[in-house]
Motif scaffolding. Structure first.
Motif, PDB file in Angstrom:
ATOM      1  N   GLU A   1     -61.917  18.435 -30.033  1.00  0.00           N
ATOM      2  CA  GLU A   1     -62.711  19.185 -31.009  1.00  0.00           C
ATOM      3  C   GLU A   1     -63.798  18.307 -31.616  1.00  0.00           C
ATOM      4  O   GLU A   1     -64.919  18.769 -31.846  1.00  0.00           O
ATOM      5  CB  GLU A   1     -61.795  19.741 -32.096  1.00  0.00           C
TER       6      GLU A   1
ATOM      7  N   ARG B   1     -67.747  28.051 -27.519  1.00  0.00           N
ATOM      8  CA  ARG B   1     -66.664  27.077 -27.601  1.00  0.00           C
ATOM      9  C   ARG B   1     -66.115  26.690 -26.228  1.00  0.00           C
ATOM     10  O   ARG B   1     -65.800  25.534 -25.983  1.00  0.00           O
ATOM     11  CB  ARG B   1     -65.541  27.630 -28.479  1.00  0.00           C
ATOM     12  N   GLN B   2     -65.994  27.662 -25.338  1.00  0.00           N
ATOM     13  CA  GLN B   2     -65.426  27.361 -24.032  1.00  0.00           C
ATOM     14  C   GLN B   2     -66.309  26.392 -23.248  1.00  0.00           C
ATOM     15  O   GLN B   2     -65.821  25.412 -22.669  1.00  0.00           O
ATOM     16  CB  GLN B   2     -65.226  28.650 -23.229  1.00  0.00           C
ATOM     17  N   GLU B   3     -67.628  26.634 -23.242  1.00  0.00           N
ATOM     18  CA  GLU B   3     -68.550  25.742 -22.545  1.00  0.00           C
ATOM     19  C   GLU B   3     -68.623  24.389 -23.243  1.00  0.00           C
ATOM     20  O   GLU B   3     -68.705  23.338 -22.587  1.00  0.00           O
ATOM     21  CB  GLU B   3     -69.935  26.376 -22.472  1.00  0.00           C
TER      22      GLU B   3
ATOM     23  N   ARG C   1     -66.230  22.912 -24.900  1.00  0.00           N
ATOM     24  CA  ARG C   1     -65.022  22.162 -24.564  1.00  0.00           C
ATOM     25  C   ARG C   1     -65.089  21.633 -23.133  1.00  0.00           C
ATOM     26  O   ARG C   1     -64.640  20.514 -22.856  1.00  0.00           O
ATOM     27  CB  ARG C   1     -63.795  23.061 -24.751  1.00  0.00           C
ATOM     28  N   ARG C   2     -65.663  22.411 -22.226  1.00  0.00           N
ATOM     29  CA  ARG C   2     -65.772  21.965 -20.837  1.00  0.00           C
ATOM     30  C   ARG C   2     -66.649  20.719 -20.748  1.00  0.00           C
ATOM     31  O   ARG C   2     -66.303  19.746 -20.063  1.00  0.00           O
ATOM     32  CB  ARG C   2     -66.355  23.086 -19.977  1.00  0.00           C
TER      33      ARG C   2
END
Length: 270
Positions: free
Chosen positions: A95, A108-110, A112-113
């Motif tokens: 995070e 958020r998903q991208e 985190r990737r």
């Protein structure tokens, strides 16, 4: 003054109170010796428009831009590795690393990737779900660098990235940064007098930076000027210091009375 680079990506001329002059070539690793600190590196990145002198980043004269445009360009091209204490203890490593991307509006998903990708490159993905307090000093350094690099900047600036690390940990961190420099065309500028860092860098530039002048103290308010206290009792308005300010009492749609200064709030523009 440093040896001019054939293809400077970052150049300063008569920069700061000591008129620093330097040129850093694209893909180069440069160690700045002397009294450089994080404040100087932030100014060198273009994030602080208060410093005098000429500053060019990727050929763009930052000293001619308005502060907002200068800040946007600097953030898109330069990253200053945060001090270890600037990592947020309430967030996990993943995070913390993804936070700069999320603040730009990326999903958020991208985010985190991309954060996982940089944690892998800096050999810190194994602690992605840990809290900052659980990290070793070497892991904390690598996470701070991953957080700075997650925006894929052209230039990375860092103050003493090997401070407090053992010789083996210093060698490991510098090897990782050298690999990132080669695979991503990254330019690295570090402020350090560590012999290992100086030997690792392509070039060393001795820079003298004057200490920032202390901020001027705010002038005290004149003793004879009363400070208006909050009005808790309508009767107190009789002797209140603000009684001479013109006010207007208007009726609210539901029948209550509203007390507001003339020319403020909704009165503006009428």
């Amino acid at each position: 003054m440093s040896i001019p680079s054939d293809n400077p990506i970052l150049m300063a001329r008569d920069f700061g109170p000591d008129a620093v002059c330097l040129a850093v070539g694209e893909g180069e690793i440069v160690a700045l010796g002397g009294s450089c600190d994080e404040a100087f590196l932030r100014a060198l990145s273009g994030a602080d428009p208060a410093w005098p002198g000429g500053l060019w980043l990727k050929g763009e004269p930052l000293h001619t831009l308005r502060p907002a445009a200068r800040l946007r360009f600097a953030h898109a091209q330069c990253a200053v590795a945060p001090r270890v204490g600037k990592l947020l203890p309430e967030l996990t490593v993943l995070e913390n690393t993804a936070l700069p991307l999320i603040l730009t509006g990326l999903g958020r998903q991208e985010a985190r990737r991309r954060a996982v990708r940089w944690l892998e490159r800096l050999d810190a993905v194994g602690c992605a779900e840990w809290r900052v307090a659980e990290l070793t000093p070497a892991e904390t350094r690598r996470v701070a660098l991953a957080r700075a690099l997650v925006l894929d900047p052209a230039v990375l600036l860092a103050e003493d990235p090997t401070e407090g690390l053992s010789p083996a940990e210093r060698f490991h961190l510098l090897r990782i940064l050298r690999a990132a420099c080669g695979t991503h065309g990254l330019t690295i500028v570090v402020a350090s007098d560590d012999a290992d860092v100086i030997g690792w860098a392509d070039r060393r530039i001795e820079v003298k930076v004057a200490a920032a002048a202390p901020a001027a103290e705010a002038a005290p308010e004149p003793a004879d000027v009363p400070v208006a206290a909050p009005i808790t009792d309508p009767a107190a308005m009789i002797n209140h210091p603000a009684r001479s300010i013109p006010h207007r009492i208007g009726r609210h749609a539901r029948g209550e009375h509203r007390f507001s200064a003339v020319g403020s709030g909704a009165e503006r523009g009428r």
